[in-house]
Design a protein around this motif. Structure first.
Motif, PDB file in Angstrom:
ATOM      1  N   TYR A 132      28.226  26.278  15.602  1.00 26.75           N
ATOM      2  CA  TYR A 132      28.130  24.854  15.887  1.00 26.75           C
ATOM      3  C   TYR A 132      28.679  24.038  14.728  1.00 26.75           C
ATOM      4  O   TYR A 132      28.650  24.453  13.566  1.00 26.75           O
ATOM      5  CB  TYR A 132      26.672  24.437  16.106  1.00 26.75           C
ATOM      6  N   GLY A 133      29.155  22.844  15.037  1.00 31.91           N
ATOM      7  CA  GLY A 133      29.504  21.842  14.053  1.00 31.91           C
ATOM      8  C   GLY A 133      28.853  20.533  14.439  1.00 31.91           C
ATOM      9  O   GLY A 133      28.484  20.329  15.606  1.00 31.91           O
ATOM     10  N   LEU A 134      28.722  19.637  13.473  1.00 28.72           N
ATOM     11  CA  LEU A 134      28.088  18.338  13.719  1.00 28.72           C
ATOM     12  C   LEU A 134      29.097  17.198  13.543  1.00 28.72           C
ATOM     13  O   LEU A 134      29.307  16.393  14.451  1.00 28.72           O
ATOM     14  CB  LEU A 134      26.898  18.149  12.776  1.00 28.72           C
ATOM     15  N   LEU A 135      29.723  17.104  12.386  1.00 29.72           N
ATOM     16  CA  LEU A 135      30.685  16.034  12.130  1.00 29.72           C
ATOM     17  C   LEU A 135      32.023  16.303  12.808  1.00 29.72           C
ATOM     18  O   LEU A 135      32.615  15.403  13.401  1.00 29.72           O
ATOM     19  CB  LEU A 135      30.905  15.863  10.630  1.00 29.72           C
ATOM     20  N   GLY A 136      32.529  17.528  12.690  1.00 25.13           N
ATOM     21  CA  GLY A 136      33.798  17.813  13.321  1.00 25.13           C
ATOM     22  C   GLY A 136      34.493  19.040  12.772  1.00 25.13           C
ATOM     23  O   GLY A 136      34.106  19.622  11.756  1.00 25.13           O
TER      24      GLY A 136
END
Length: 299
Positions: A132-136
């Motif tokens: 997973y990533g959050l910001l990008g």
């Protein structure tokens, strides 16, 4: 009823993690929380500690560190129903700024401890690895600049500017095909492919000015390969917020993005080098899979 908090700290974060941890623990105990501590030993450990905390029925997991630590904790609590908070103790703290704004982390954290609310936000799901990533996620120039940012000296605008100048002397290019929800967006030599996520990335650049973290969509930005002058022109356009209309730029919003790069990818996720040898990647929007703790009186 006793409320239980897990603090997952990265002792090697580039800010002041020891001081931040001590302050966060003090605030939690002052507000009647039972505190469990977990310290990371290596990359990926925060993910494991966050998963273990969820299994131990904590009410809240707080990441104490920078954007890499936040990303791992977010992945560890994703889809669990347990919210995540951030004790900003890294170098860039882009995830904290994106979710909480300019408010000092101590004030935000105390507001959460006193009267916790929650907000569901989207994650980026990276396949085939399942991470997973959050910001990008981005490939190309951003990863090149990030690599140069390992130059000696304290983190900050000065070192970032030097890193960008070195990258500009020989900006990378790579052949790629990008599809957004099955439709061809770009094909040929690329300089940058960015997919998010947050408006402001760990570098402090506003890559996606109108992006929302809870709309169930990914923002996609593609910049075609160019020379040193073109690199500097696009970078200046990003800094000044004019890049969305630049002739080298293509944009889209989608639920799923496919990226094929026959020569491989040099990439970063949430401001950290990714280090995966992949030639094809699917990025999907995991809508609402992360619960972020917010002060109940947040707007």
């Amino acid at each position: 009823m006793t409320r239980r908090l897990a603090l997952v700290v990265n002792p090697g974060a580039r800010g002041k993690p020891a001081a931040a941890l001590a302050r966060a623990e003090t605030l939690a105990r002052e507000h009647g929380w039972e505190v469990k501590l977990g310290r990371t030993d290596l990359r990926g450990h925060a993910f494991i500690l966050a998963q273990e905390a969820v299994q131990q029925d904590v009410n809240l997991v707080a990441a104490v560190g920078g954007d890499g630590t936040v990303r791992e904790v977010a992945a560890g609590v994703a889809s669990s129903g347990v919210p995540m908070a951030i004790v900003a103790a890294g170098g860039a703290n882009g995830s904290y700024r994106e979710l909480y704004g300019a408010n000092p982390w101590e004030d935000t954290f105390e507001g959460i401890l006193r009267d916790p609310g929650r907000r569901a936000v989207d994650l980026l799901e990276l396949q085939p690895t399942g991470e997973y990533g959050l910001l990008g996620f981005s490939a190309g120039w951003s990863a090149q600049v990030l690599d140069r940012a390992a130059l000696p000296g304290p983190p900050g605008p000065g070192r970032d500017a030097r890193a960008a100048a070195i990258a500009a002397a020989a900006p990378v290019r790579f052949p790629a095909t990008i599809r957004a929800d099955g439709r061809l967006l770009a094909d040929g030599d690329m300089g940058l492919v960015a997919i998010g996520g947050g408006r402001v990335w760990a570098s402090g650049l506003t890559v996606f000015p109108s992006s929302l973290m809870d709309d169930g969509l990914l923002d996609v930005l593609v910049v075609r390969a160019t020379d040193t002058a073109g690199f500097n022109e696009v970078l200046d356009a990003i800094i000044t917020g004019r890049h969305v209309e630049h002739p080298l730029v293509s944009r889209a919003r989608a639920r799923e993005v496919q990226l094929i790069a026959p020569n491989g990818l040099t990439a970063e996720v949430d401001g950290e080098p990714w280090g995966r040898e992949l030639y094809s990647l699917d990025i999907r929007c995991a809508a609402g899979q992360l619960l972020v703790a917010m002060p109940a009186d947040s707007p």
